[in-house]
Every structure is written in C-alpha cells, then in structure tokens.
Write an enzyme that holds these catalytic residues in place. Structure first.
Site, short mmCIF file in Angstrom:
data_model
loop_
_atom_site.label_atom_id
_atom_site.label_comp_id
_atom_site.label_asym_id
_atom_site.label_seq_id
_atom_site.Cartn_x
_atom_site.Cartn_y
_atom_site.Cartn_z
N ALA A 10 0.70 -1.11 0.05
CA ALA A 10 -0.08 -0.05 -0.03
C ALA A 10 0.72 1.22 -0.07
CB ALA A 10 -0.97 0.15 1.15
N ALA A 11 1.46 1.58 1.17
CA ALA A 11 2.29 2.78 1.22
C ALA A 11 3.24 2.80 0.16
CB ALA A 11 2.88 2.80 2.73
N GLU A 32 10.82 -5.72 -2.88
CA GLU A 32 9.47 -6.29 -1.80
C GLU A 32 10.10 -7.81 -1.63
OE1 GLU A 32 6.55 -8.14 -0.31
OE2 GLU A 32 6.42 -5.72 -0.53
N SER A 38 1.07 -4.45 -4.46
CA SER A 38 -0.02 -3.45 -4.72
C SER A 38 -1.59 -4.28 -4.36
CB SER A 38 -0.12 -2.91 -5.78
OG SER A 38 -0.90 -1.59 -5.79
N CYS A 42 -7.10 -6.20 3.21
CA CYS A 42 -8.56 -6.08 3.86
C CYS A 42 -9.56 -6.75 3.22
CB CYS A 42 -9.08 -4.62 4.14
SG CYS A 42 -8.13 -3.47 5.08
N VAL A 80 15.53 -6.84 2.61
CA VAL A 80 16.57 -5.93 2.93
C VAL A 80 16.99 -6.28 4.33
CG1 VAL A 80 16.82 -3.50 3.67
CG2 VAL A 80 15.63 -4.11 1.66
N ASP A 281 1.98 1.00 7.74
CA ASP A 281 2.03 0.27 9.10
C ASP A 281 3.51 0.22 10.07
OD1 ASP A 281 -0.53 -0.53 8.14
OD2 ASP A 281 -0.21 -2.47 8.07
N ASN A 303 -2.10 4.25 2.58
CA ASN A 303 -2.25 5.01 1.05
C ASN A 303 -1.82 6.42 1.21
OD1 ASN A 303 -2.90 3.11 -1.15
ND2 ASN A 303 -4.03 2.12 0.65
N ARG A 440 -28.72 17.50 21.34
CA ARG A 440 -29.72 18.23 22.13
C ARG A 440 -30.04 18.13 23.61
NH1 ARG A 440 -35.09 18.30 18.39
NH2 ARG A 440 -36.02 19.49 20.10
#
Length: 442
Positions: A10-11, A32, A38, A42, A80, A281, A303, A440
């Site tokens: 996502a990010a 990745e 991508s 969810c 990494v 995240d 995102n 109210r």
C-alpha cells in the site's frame, strides 16, 4: 534522482506512483520481500469465503504493470537486511538465489508494513495453523480448506478475527473464537462490545473469553488448542493476535523508533534521518484527538502516508494532517463503527470526559423496516469538545461514523453538531439525525 522503496504494497506503491507523477526523470527501485505487489489486504477474508470470487480481484496493479507501464525496477523476493544511512546504501539478499545486494540511493522510503504476531507457543509449527496477512497466507488457507475441515478455532477477536469468524461460518464450519481479554473487539468499550458478543452467539460462534492460549498439540497437524484453563479440539487454527512493525532490520541504524518498533516521522514523513522517509503500518501516526503520536495500522492511512511521502521525496511538499482513529467492520448482520477516543482511552489520558448513549432508529420512525442504532458519544464535560464515538447497528452506521470522524478532524463541539446540515429523507433519517438528538440531550 535515485529513489529506493522498501516494500511494494500500500504505502510503498502509493509513494512510487506519486514520484512518477512528480519527477519525470525518477529512477525508482522497489524491493519487496514477497512475490505480490499492491493488493488489498482488507479484502482477504472475503476471498476465503468466496464473496470476492477470485484472489486476483484484490490486486490493484501487478508487478508487471509497474515494470512495463511505469518503468519501475520492481523486484520480488528481495529482503533488506541493513540500511547504511551514512553511505546511503541498502543491503539485502535475493531470497530465491541467495545473492547479496547492495543498492545506492538518494532518497529512501521504508514502507515495510507489519508482520503478524506469532507467539512462541508450543506446537505453533504444526500444520493447519495459519496467519492471514498476505496473498500467500490466503492461498494456504484456501488449500487447507480442501481437507476435511469441520472445526475452526480463531485466536484473537480483533478486526481479522471477527471477519474470519463470519467467513468460516458462512462456509459451514463450526467456529470457536478464543480471546484472552474479557471482550471481543477491544477497540470498543465493553458496553458496546456486549452487542458484538450477542451477535456472535446468535450465529453459533463459540466464545471463549478470558483465556490465554499456551500451545497446540497434534501429530504433525494441529488437533487441539491448549489454554490456561482448558483444551479445545480443532481441525484448523487461524492466528489473529495482532501485528508488529516490520522494522527489525533497522535495529542497528540511527532511525528513531518507539518501543514497539514503529518509526517516528514528522508531518513530511521524514524519519530522524532527513533523506529517509517512512510510511504505512511501519510508521507512527499523529492522533489529532489525543494530540500524541500513535500507531493504528490501517490501509487508508498507509495509502495517504505513502502518497505524501512520495510527493515530499520528489520535491512537492505535502504534510500528513493526522488521524482520528476511524474504523468500521462488518460482522454478520451488524456494522461496527468507531472513531476518536473510547471511554477507556479518555480515562487513560485523564481527560475530563462525559458519556451519552442512545438507541435510535436509523430512519424516520414511521418509515417501515427501520433498525436500531446503538450510539455512544464521548465528549469533554467542560468544553463540550467531541472526543469520540461508537456506533453499532444494521443500517446507517457508516453515515454516522463518517460524520463524527469529520467533526473530530475539525475539532467540533457537541453544540456544533446541531448546526450541521445533514441529509434527510424518511428512508434514511429522521428530521433530527440521532447524533443531533444526542447533542440536544447533552
């Protein structure tokens, strides 16, 4: 300019696309760890029960699209292992070949997301025990369901635990849900969670509350879940006990993180190292109501943060304005919505809060087929500033939660709710929206 992005979901890919829009000469490399780019995490519970008929439907863009259409060096199975912020180098390994990698960068984005928490429980390595975070996890569960699975045990009653309880139930499985606290959905207060418990029991979900899992047993494959108070037979286990930021590879860097490993960032998504950014995240978020840094990992936030990080990396200054803690869950016939602070959080922050609750019709009382909304508002008893809200019901929950989220973002008071020009027609609302009825009353 050489841009390196660690993480391709996502990010990371929101940032990559923003960079391509802003810097036409950008050289972008994305690293990745997995094989998929991508995709909508969810949506995975709805792939498992077939509501989403094809797993490919949750993929926004394939890795081939990023390579061929946008010219991004999008790599897969690349993990990494170290970042050298002084040399501006990323070190990693190609998981399939074992080949070591060394990549130079001018701007670096850490968008590694979060990993499911897998406690060091005895027997956790047995077959039939699954997390649910990736497409690979989803495929493994789908494959396992081809076996003679009758009894499913879910450990953890958060977002994924609730959604998967419904998903497995819709497939005809007997579902047991074990939660170590005394309530499901701890993002709600207990009085609201009681409504969730009733919905679970209505659909024959066996709730085991206040018990801690200690391990699993079985001969190669799990057949028993063992807690501190008993044991439960099972054919399959879903683990949903939380997530943790995927930042272990940064432990020896100078990047500042909180105790849980979430990366500290400023409004421009810069870390403590100005040329290194973080988003999603794995990063913290500023909570506008708490006025504190927080960590609430959600796809919407990932995102947004990714887009803002990419823009700043490419020279277009944008700022992340923060979150108010909004989320919504479908659970059988109910929609569960919350935003801002719960009563528990307000109490923890020692705020002078007050509470108002209401059961109201989601539409005009005389219009047929109305449903009850259970609403809880938390507000400052001195200034009447809104602090949070929780709404549970069958219809109209999303409308009220989004109104409250907008009000919280703009730091509105209870009294100002009365001035809002909200949509009205008998099938959708009364002349006074339930939120305004509460205002109210207050």
């Amino acid at each position: 300019m050489r841009y390196v992005i660690i993480g391709g979901v996502a990010a990371g890919m929101s940032a990559a696309m923003e960079i391509t829009r802003t810097d036409s000469k950008a050289k972008i490399t994305v690293l990745e760890r997995g094989q998929d780019y991508s995709y909508g995490q969810c949506g995975l519970p709805y792939v498992i029960n077939g509501v989403v008929p094809d797993i490919d439907k949750v993929i926004a863009r394939t890795v081939e699209t990023f390579r061929e259409k946008y010219g991004i060096d999008a790599r897969t199975f690349t993990e990494v292992i170290h970042v050298d912020e002084k040399k501006k180098k990323v070190y990693g390994v190609q998981l399939k070949t074992g080949t070591a990698l060394e990549i130079d960068y001018d701007r670096l984005l850490i968008a590694t997301g979060s990993d499911p928490v897998l406690p060091n429980w005895k027997g956790i390595e047995l077959d039939g025990i699954h997390p649910l975070k990736t497409l690979i996890d989803t495929k493994a569960i789908l494959q396992d369901l081809n076996n003679k699975i009758k009894n499913v045990t879910i450990v953890g009653g958060g977002y994924v635990g609730l959604e998967m309880a419904e998903s497995f139930h819709s497939l005809g499985k007997n579902v047991t849900l074990i939660q170590r606290s005394d309530q499901l959905a701890t993002i709600f207060d207990l009085d609201m969670a009681t409504i969730i418990h009733q919905e679970a029991e209505k659909h024959q979900i066996s709730l085991i509350l206040g018990e801690e899992v200690e391990g699993f047993s079985g001969d190669k494959r799990v057949n028993t879940v063992i807690t501190n108070k008993g044991s439960y037979s099972t054919d399959l286990v879903l683990l949903s006990v939380g997530v943790k930021p995927n930042t272990d590879f940064l432990q020896n860097s100078a990047i500042h993180m909180n105790a849980q490993g979430a990366i500290h960032v400023n409004a421009y998504m810069q870390t403590s190292i100005p040329h290194i950014y973080a988003a999603g995240d794995c990063a913290i978020q500023y909570h506008r109501v708490k006025q504190l840094d927080d960590h609430i990992p959600l796809g919407t936030t990932a995102n947004k943060q990714g887009r803002i990080a990419g823009a700043n990396m490419a020279g277009n200054p944008l700022t992340f304005k923060g979150i108010v803690g909004t989320s919504i869950i479908k659970f059988f016939d109910l929609t569960l919505g919350r935003t801002g602070l719960t009563e528990k959080e307000a109490n923890h922050l020692k705020l002078p809060y007050a509470v108002e609750v209401l059961e109201a019709n989601n539409q005009a009382g005389y219009y047929p087929d109305g449903e009850t909304l259970h609403i809880k508002l938390i507000y400052d008893k001195n200034s009447y500033a809104l602090l949070g809200g929780q709404v549970i019901g069958k219809k109209g929950v999303d409308k009220r939660i989004d109104v409250l989220a907008t009000a919280l973002y703009n730091k509105m008071t209870v009294k100002q709710l009365l001035d809002l020009d909200l949509a009205y027609a008998p099938p959708y609302n009364g002349v006074w929206d339930p939120l305004q009825q509460m205002a109210r009353k207050i």
